[in-house]
Design an enzyme around this catalytic site. Structure first.
Site, short mmCIF file in Angstrom:
data_model
loop_
_atom_site.label_atom_id
_atom_site.label_comp_id
_atom_site.label_asym_id
_atom_site.label_seq_id
_atom_site.Cartn_x
_atom_site.Cartn_y
_atom_site.Cartn_z
N HIS A 185 -8.64 -42.80 29.02
CA HIS A 185 -9.83 -43.40 29.86
C HIS A 185 -10.51 -44.68 29.23
O HIS A 185 -10.55 -45.03 27.92
CB HIS A 185 -10.36 -42.70 30.40
N GLN A 198 -14.97 -38.60 21.92
CA GLN A 198 -14.36 -38.74 23.18
C GLN A 198 -14.37 -36.98 23.70
O GLN A 198 -14.32 -36.01 22.73
CB GLN A 198 -12.64 -38.62 23.00
N ASP A 229 -17.28 -42.81 36.68
CA ASP A 229 -17.91 -42.17 35.82
C ASP A 229 -18.73 -40.80 37.15
O ASP A 229 -19.88 -41.15 38.15
CB ASP A 229 -18.34 -42.27 35.31
P1 5GP Z 1 -15.32 -39.73 27.42
O1 5GP Z 1 -16.90 -39.48 26.92
O2 5GP Z 1 -14.15 -38.50 26.52
O3 5GP Z 1 -15.10 -40.83 26.58
O4 5GP Z 1 -15.28 -40.19 28.60
C1 5GP Z 1 -15.28 -39.01 29.84
C2 5GP Z 1 -16.84 -39.39 30.86
O5 5GP Z 1 -15.73 -38.53 32.21
C3 5GP Z 1 -17.47 -38.51 30.88
O6 5GP Z 1 -18.78 -40.15 31.46
C4 5GP Z 1 -18.20 -37.22 32.12
O7 5GP Z 1 -19.57 -38.27 32.43
C5 5GP Z 1 -17.09 -37.67 32.53
N1 5GP Z 1 -16.51 -36.80 33.78
C6 5GP Z 1 -16.33 -35.63 32.77
N2 5GP Z 1 -15.68 -34.43 34.40
C7 5GP Z 1 -15.74 -35.61 34.81
C8 5GP Z 1 -15.32 -35.53 36.46
O8 5GP Z 1 -15.05 -34.03 37.19
N3 5GP Z 1 -15.54 -36.19 37.60
C9 5GP Z 1 -15.87 -37.43 37.34
N4 5GP Z 1 -15.31 -38.53 37.65
N5 5GP Z 1 -15.93 -37.98 35.71
C10 5GP Z 1 -16.35 -37.22 34.64
#
Ligand code: 5GP
Ligand code: ZN
Length: 112
Positions: free
Chosen positions: A100, A94, A31
């Site tokens: 993911h 999300q 992340d």
């Molecule tokens: P969600 O909140 O959708 O479950 O988690 C999305 C995650 O993706 C977040 O923890 C955020 O830090 C991560 N993230 C967002 N954009 C990128 C990116 O471009 N690269 C990586 N490695 N992580 C990302």
């Protein structure tokens, strides 16, 4: 592939990532904004918006992802255990609308 999706672009190699694992169906990478000392995500390469959009045909893929989680966690040094999180939809917090599974650990996690 969804051209507007950041995780599709990472899966296609168009955006760099710190890769943990890759096969034909799944990619795992750290992340960018870690919430724990070790924090990576398991991502199906096919664009599934969220767990709420998964269908019966995704059974094998979802099973493979769940079975990969402990294996990769161990390889990343999380011998003591780890937390898995799947945020689903706006109500589930999300932010990236491509399914993911977060895997995190390596420090004290707050109780759920
Ligand atoms: P969600 O909140 O959708 O479950 O988690 C999305 C995650 O993706 C977040 O923890 C955020 O830090 C991560 N993230 C967002 N954009 C990128 C990116 O471009 N690269 C990586 N490695 N992580 C990302
Ligand atoms: Zn996508």
């Amino acid at each position: 592939m969804n051209r507007d999706c950041i995780f599709c672009k990472i899966a296609a190699g168009e955006i760099p990532c710190r890769k943990v694992y890759e096969d034909e169906e799944v990619i795992a990478f750290h992340d960018i904004n870690p919430a724990a000392p070790v924090h990576f995500m398991l991502v199906p390469k096919v664009h599934i918006v969220s767990l709420a959009d998964a269908r019966a045909g995704h059974e094998g893929l979802l099973g493979r992802i769940l079975l990969l989680a402990p294996r990769l966690a161990g390889e990343q040094g999380l011998a003591d255990g780890f937390r898995t999180i799947i945020n689903t939809g706006r109500g589930g917090g999300q932010e990236v609308m491509h399914l993911h599974v977060h895997v995190m650990g390596g420090g004290r996690l707050h109780p759920m």
